[in-house]
Design an enzyme around this catalytic site. Sequence first.
Site, PDB file in Angstrom:
ATOM      1  N   GLY A  36       0.967  -1.246   0.022  1.00  0.00           N
ATOM      2  CA  GLY A  36      -0.026  -0.017  -0.037  1.00  0.00           C
ATOM      3  C   GLY A  36       0.778   1.160  -0.033  1.00  0.00           C
ATOM      4  O   GLY A  36       0.258   2.175   0.519  1.00  0.00           O
ATOM      5  N   PRO A 112       9.775   0.698  -5.298  1.00  0.00           N
ATOM      6  CA  PRO A 112       9.228  -0.707  -5.568  1.00  0.00           C
ATOM      7  C   PRO A 112       9.237  -1.740  -4.534  1.00  0.00           C
ATOM      8  O   PRO A 112      10.247  -1.823  -3.973  1.00  0.00           O
ATOM      9  CB  PRO A 112      10.062  -1.184  -7.006  1.00  0.00           C
ATOM     10  CG  PRO A 112      10.736   0.153  -7.393  1.00  0.00           C
ATOM     11  CD  PRO A 112      10.952   0.938  -6.181  1.00  0.00           C
ATOM     12  N   HIS A 114       8.473  -5.032  -5.179  1.00  0.00           N
ATOM     13  CA  HIS A 114       8.607  -6.449  -5.616  1.00  0.00           C
ATOM     14  C   HIS A 114      10.232  -6.709  -5.526  1.00  0.00           C
ATOM     15  O   HIS A 114      11.047  -5.783  -5.945  1.00  0.00           O
ATOM     16  CB  HIS A 114       8.304  -6.246  -7.168  1.00  0.00           C
ATOM     17  CG  HIS A 114       8.025  -7.819  -7.426  1.00  0.00           C
ATOM     18  ND1 HIS A 114       8.980  -8.477  -8.060  1.00  0.00           N
ATOM     19  CD2 HIS A 114       7.129  -8.589  -7.684  1.00  0.00           C
ATOM     20  CE1 HIS A 114       8.785  -9.869  -8.518  1.00  0.00           C
ATOM     21  NE2 HIS A 114       7.425  -9.764  -8.315  1.00  0.00           N
ATOM     22  N   LEU A 469      37.199 -22.301 -28.671  1.00  0.00           N
ATOM     23  CA  LEU A 469      36.835 -23.441 -28.139  1.00  0.00           C
ATOM     24  C   LEU A 469      37.754 -24.345 -27.892  1.00  0.00           C
ATOM     25  O   LEU A 469      38.875 -24.544 -28.539  1.00  0.00           O
ATOM     26  CB  LEU A 469      35.704 -23.875 -28.845  1.00  0.00           C
ATOM     27  CG  LEU A 469      34.304 -23.057 -29.034  1.00  0.00           C
ATOM     28  CD1 LEU A 469      33.533 -23.793 -29.860  1.00  0.00           C
ATOM     29  CD2 LEU A 469      33.631 -23.090 -27.587  1.00  0.00           C
ATOM     30  N   ALA A 472      39.796 -26.205 -30.970  1.00  0.00           N
ATOM     31  CA  ALA A 472      39.698 -25.607 -31.925  1.00  0.00           C
ATOM     32  C   ALA A 472      41.208 -25.302 -32.513  1.00  0.00           C
ATOM     33  O   ALA A 472      41.234 -25.198 -33.922  1.00  0.00           O
ATOM     34  CB  ALA A 472      39.453 -23.963 -31.670  1.00  0.00           C
ATOM     35  N   SER A 542      39.720 -19.190 -22.535  1.00  0.00           N
ATOM     36  CA  SER A 542      39.445 -17.774 -21.970  1.00  0.00           C
ATOM     37  C   SER A 542      38.008 -17.395 -22.426  1.00  0.00           C
ATOM     38  O   SER A 542      37.759 -16.329 -23.477  1.00  0.00           O
ATOM     39  CB  SER A 542      40.419 -16.516 -22.481  1.00  0.00           C
ATOM     40  OG  SER A 542      40.748 -16.750 -23.981  1.00  0.00           O
TER      41      SER A 542
END
Length: 641
Positions: A36, A112, A114, A469, A472, A542
Amino acid sequence: MAHVSELIGTDIERYLKQHERKSLLRFITCGSVDDGKSTLIGRLLYESKMLFDDQLAALEADSRKVGTRGGEIDYALLLDGLAAEREQGITIDVAYRFFSTDRRKFIVADTPGHEQYTRNMITGASTADLAIILVDARKGILQQTRRHSYLVSLIGIRNVVLAVNKMDLVGYSRERFNEISREYGEFARKIGIPAVTAIPISGVNGDNIVERSPKTSWYDGPSLMHHLETVEIDEAHLQTQPFRFPVQWVNRPNPDFRGFAGTIASGVVRVGQRIQIQPSGRESTVAKIVTADGDLDEAFAEQSVTLLLADEVDVSRGDLISTADSPAPVADQFEATLVWMSEQPMLRGRSYLLKIGTRTVTATILPLKYKLNVDTLDHVASETLALNEIGVAELEFDRAIAFDPYEQNHETGGFIVIDRITNSTVGAGMLRFALRRANNLRWQTLEVDKRARRVLNGHQSGVVWLTGLSGAGKSTIANLLEKRLHAMGKRTYLLDGDNVRHGLNKDLGFTAEDRVENIRRIAEVAKLMADAGVIVITAFISPFRAERSLARELMEKGEFIEVFIDTPLEVAEERDPKGLYKKARSGELKNFTGIDSPYEKPQNPEIHINTMTASPELAVAVIFEKLQTVGFLDVSRGAPL
């Protein structure tokens, strides 16, 4: 008090003069969602008669349209201005409103409730003198109530009102009010809130908002409005603190005028006063205090001024001007309280931008000492902070700054944390104190410097950073590149991911936090080796841009070459030389890049190698040509461009 729309002519002038002399109270309303808050502030605005006729008409029309109260005025609509808020019935932004009574002026921030928007609540609380913590009488004290209260305590608000709302829905029960008041009072004492004023209210019906309500005859305290009008606030505390002036802008409209503009954070400054520029420590005297309304002999906290100094001293945006006899401390390592405000977790060892006052520095979060359980106030061991969590950590800055502990000065001790890649605010915090080692450690200047080592080696130095990756081809390409450079007589060293984890980083695993720390250590080692005059080649997955960016920033301009070894995941997985992808797919190997841990591709690498079209030998030729172009291989060309 007269309605605003009734004031005309000389009445307005008289009203404005009276208005100027009133004290100002900044306060916030906070608590859990749907307690409220908007209704309460809407009624305060309505009852203070600070609404124009057209606002009243719009409020009545909107109330009928929304129809949530059977045609009666819905006071929350005065605050919930965003369409999304009206549709959902919640406040998602901080709404600031101004109103006034015969006794005092007010600026209120409706924050707020929430949990998702706790970060907005911190914004509203940062300048408040008082906090109204609303509690739904039916629900009692909730976790969000505790979280907001703890934040109020952290920020340093000492005037707290516990507004037990919706008393009409519990039959104005004295027992229920006392029960909630006792529980909250015990919690408030634990978190260092010295005194709480508890008031039973009904925002919808107006009970105990402006006048005492006969429905709570058992309550003998003040109405909310009376308390807000009479509560004591320390309006002079900023003037009594030492002078602090964060330089926002160097103002030089012509060669004869060089001033330093900003807003005084605390204290008083006078013409002729001896000051110190920090962190450099240089001293001078204030020659003039310039404002848009003319020159002043003295200026006070919260005034925007331009200072002219008697001497030509080096001052830049972000410097802090203090009185020479009471300068701010200077350090680069701190203990701080952090409030995390991002859905992406805080990672130990990651570097972020940190803005304190007008200065922005790079800050590395060292081990998190603990995070706080807001329900029990226990200190919980953790290596990370998630959204809305609060913790205490050690911070290391890339340079020394002038500061004050937050408890002494909010302006020079409070900061925000910014993500280096997205530039979004991810956290806020308070500097508590400088670590002792910050004052004991000094960088030792060596007579044999990097330039001398490069001359001896006959070539430049720097870092060739291969990223991509697993599978690679980084290690294959790195090995071939080092062999070619070595054959030419260049001094090199290859830092390979697996090799480093056998020694320097053998204590690290493969969580996101450990990956960040792994690359941070490698970047520091690479920097030292480049300083030794060596061409450093690294072959690491990395996976995170932030850490690769940190590695780049540790080097001087032109000393860092990022090489993206670009191989599609399905191709890398087919190669799988170590069988790691197979284990990751089966669940045996957790946090594997490309499977259940992300890889953030470089956005602007110096070299992009597509292994679908380029062999390892061709990749080495491309990298080698780049090294020649930027001057890595020829000392006579000076520092790399």
